[in-house]
Design a protein around this motif. Structure first.
Motif, short mmCIF file in Angstrom:
data_model
loop_
_atom_site.label_atom_id
_atom_site.label_comp_id
_atom_site.label_asym_id
_atom_site.label_seq_id
_atom_site.Cartn_x
_atom_site.Cartn_y
_atom_site.Cartn_z
N UNK A 50 3.03 -5.78 3.85
CA UNK A 50 3.72 -5.81 2.57
C UNK A 50 5.02 -5.00 2.58
N UNK A 51 5.19 -4.16 3.58
CA UNK A 51 6.45 -3.43 3.74
C UNK A 51 6.76 -3.38 5.23
N UNK A 52 7.59 -4.31 5.68
CA UNK A 52 7.89 -4.42 7.10
C UNK A 52 8.89 -3.37 7.58
N UNK A 53 9.47 -2.59 6.65
CA UNK A 53 10.46 -1.59 7.04
C UNK A 53 9.88 -0.19 7.09
N UNK A 54 8.66 -0.02 6.67
CA UNK A 54 8.06 1.32 6.76
C UNK A 54 7.82 1.66 8.22
N UNK A 55 8.01 2.92 8.64
CA UNK A 55 7.83 3.26 10.05
C UNK A 55 6.48 2.87 10.63
N UNK A 56 5.41 2.93 9.84
CA UNK A 56 4.09 2.59 10.38
C UNK A 56 3.99 1.11 10.71
N UNK A 57 4.55 0.26 9.86
CA UNK A 57 4.40 -1.19 10.03
C UNK A 57 5.63 -1.86 10.64
N UNK A 58 6.69 -1.14 10.83
CA UNK A 58 7.91 -1.72 11.40
C UNK A 58 7.64 -2.22 12.81
N UNK A 59 7.99 -3.48 13.07
CA UNK A 59 7.78 -4.07 14.38
C UNK A 59 6.45 -4.77 14.55
N UNK A 60 5.55 -4.65 13.57
CA UNK A 60 4.27 -5.35 13.66
C UNK A 60 4.45 -6.81 13.26
N UNK A 61 3.55 -7.69 13.68
CA UNK A 61 3.58 -9.06 13.16
C UNK A 61 3.45 -9.04 11.64
N UNK A 62 4.06 -10.01 10.97
CA UNK A 62 3.95 -10.05 9.51
C UNK A 62 2.54 -10.36 9.06
N UNK A 63 1.78 -11.04 9.93
CA UNK A 63 0.36 -11.32 9.71
C UNK A 63 -0.36 -11.18 11.04
N UNK A 64 -1.61 -10.74 10.97
CA UNK A 64 -2.43 -10.77 12.18
C UNK A 64 -3.90 -10.88 11.79
N UNK A 65 -4.70 -11.30 12.75
CA UNK A 65 -6.13 -11.43 12.53
C UNK A 65 -6.83 -10.16 12.97
N UNK A 66 -7.50 -9.53 12.02
CA UNK A 66 -8.25 -8.31 12.31
C UNK A 66 -9.66 -8.68 12.74
N UNK A 67 -10.29 -7.80 13.48
CA UNK A 67 -11.64 -8.01 14.00
C UNK A 67 -12.66 -8.12 12.86
N UNK A 68 -13.87 -8.53 13.21
CA UNK A 68 -14.96 -8.59 12.23
C UNK A 68 -15.18 -7.18 11.68
N UNK A 69 -15.01 -7.04 10.36
CA UNK A 69 -14.98 -5.72 9.75
C UNK A 69 -15.31 -5.85 8.27
N UNK A 70 -15.57 -4.73 7.63
CA UNK A 70 -15.68 -4.73 6.18
C UNK A 70 -14.30 -4.86 5.56
N UNK A 71 -14.23 -5.56 4.43
CA UNK A 71 -12.98 -5.68 3.68
C UNK A 71 -13.22 -5.04 2.32
N UNK A 72 -12.76 -3.81 2.18
CA UNK A 72 -12.97 -3.07 0.93
C UNK A 72 -12.24 -3.76 -0.22
N UNK A 73 -12.88 -3.74 -1.39
CA UNK A 73 -12.20 -4.22 -2.59
C UNK A 73 -12.51 -3.29 -3.77
N UNK A 74 -11.71 -3.41 -4.81
CA UNK A 74 -11.95 -2.67 -6.04
C UNK A 74 -11.84 -1.16 -5.91
N UNK A 75 -11.03 -0.67 -4.97
CA UNK A 75 -10.84 0.77 -4.83
C UNK A 75 -10.19 1.33 -6.11
N UNK A 76 -10.56 2.55 -6.47
CA UNK A 76 -10.13 3.14 -7.74
C UNK A 76 -9.61 4.56 -7.53
N UNK A 77 -8.66 4.94 -8.39
CA UNK A 77 -8.15 6.29 -8.32
C UNK A 77 -6.89 6.47 -9.13
#
Length: 293
Positions: free
Chosen positions: A179-206
């Protein structure tokens, strides 16, 4: 603070000169472990190995007393946060003693870095500053606001009490969207990629203040999800410090596939360097996944 500024300048200089991570001064990272509803005994060594293999880090580990230990056992748990450039928490368990909580608050507010992985964002719902530092945590719907991203890339904020609380469907492989391709952490990463079989958290609150969403995944209702794009990777500014939260990385027993996935390992390393310095010099690895065509 001065030391962290100097290291940030060094990292930026190395990046500008095209110098690899191995040529920069190593950063000191402290991994916190000891209690978790996930397999910290197997995941901490993987985290430590990934950080050190990058050539950018010197990693140490601090272990809390086990659950239900006598109060006196906690007297010796006093991590020297200020001796490190960044802290990575792999902890989800009993509350820390007040001096330790105050030390971490002061460390991050004063310019220290913090990385929160997977179930570590479940921890400490009763600690106001920790909730501020992580932005969103595994909490019920009444705890705080919810943050999602619509299909146009706009951040949607849902007030407390509306919509679901925290959860996840069955583990499955899913597509991660930057969602932010210019941030140092994500800069240079593919715009999309397939992540391994994992939990997908939803409804996080704070409180979700001073928070920037870097990557999301679509939480499919067919997979027990919410039908919208849920944050997986985000940053929070807390005082002068930088916090990165990555809720991928479920592990249970010998099932450590999500932790060993190349994208997760790369993101942990890049998040730790950014949290420590504000820059990222570690290159995207050649085995970083893409979306299968």
């Amino acid at each position: 603070m001065r030391r962290m500024m100097m290291r940030a300048m060094l990292g930026a200089a190395c990046l500008g000169l095209g110098v690899g991570a191995e040529a920069a001064e190593k950063l000191k990272v402290l991994i916190i472990e000891g209690q978790n509803n996930h397999s910290w005994e197997t995941t901490t060594p993987i985290l430590k190995e990934a950080l050190e293999k990058s050539g950018r880090f010197e990693a140490s580990v601090a272990r809390t007393p086990p659950a239900k230990a006598p109060a006196s056992a906690w007297d010796s748990f006093r991590p020297e946060f200020k001796a490190f450039d960044v802290v990575l928490t792999n902890y989800n368990g009993e509350p820390w003693p007040a001096p330790v909580r105050e030390a971490l608050e002061g460390y991050v507010a004063g310019g220290g870095g913090l990385v929160v992985m997977h179930a570590a964002n479940n921890a400490f719902p009763e600690w106001p500053a920790y909730n501020e530092m992580i932005g969103l945590g595994w909490r019920d719907a009444a705890f705080g606001d919810r943050v999602t991203v619509d299909d146009s890339g706009n951040v949607v904020r849902t007030p407390r009490g509306d919509g679901p609380g925290s959860g996840h469907g069955p583990r499955h492989a899913y597509t991660v969207d930057v969602r932010n391709a210019e941030h140092p952490i994500t800069k240079g990463l593919p715009s999309k990629w397939t992540h391994a079989v994992d939990e997908l958290y939803h409804g996080q609150r704070g409180p979700a203040r001073n928070m920037e969403v870097l990557a999301t995944a679509f939480s499919d209702e067919a997979q027990g999800g919410t039908g919208t794009n849920e944050p997986l990777l985000w940053t929070v500014a807390f005082g002068e410090g930088r916090v990165a939260v990555n809720v991928m990385g479920h592990a249970w027993g010998d099932d450590v596939g999500p932790i060993e996935a190349p994208d997760f390992r790369a993101l942990i390393v890049r998040a730790a360097e950014w949290a420590a310095t504000g820059a990222v010099t570690v290159p995207v690895p050649d085995d970083f996944p893409t979306v299968a065509k």
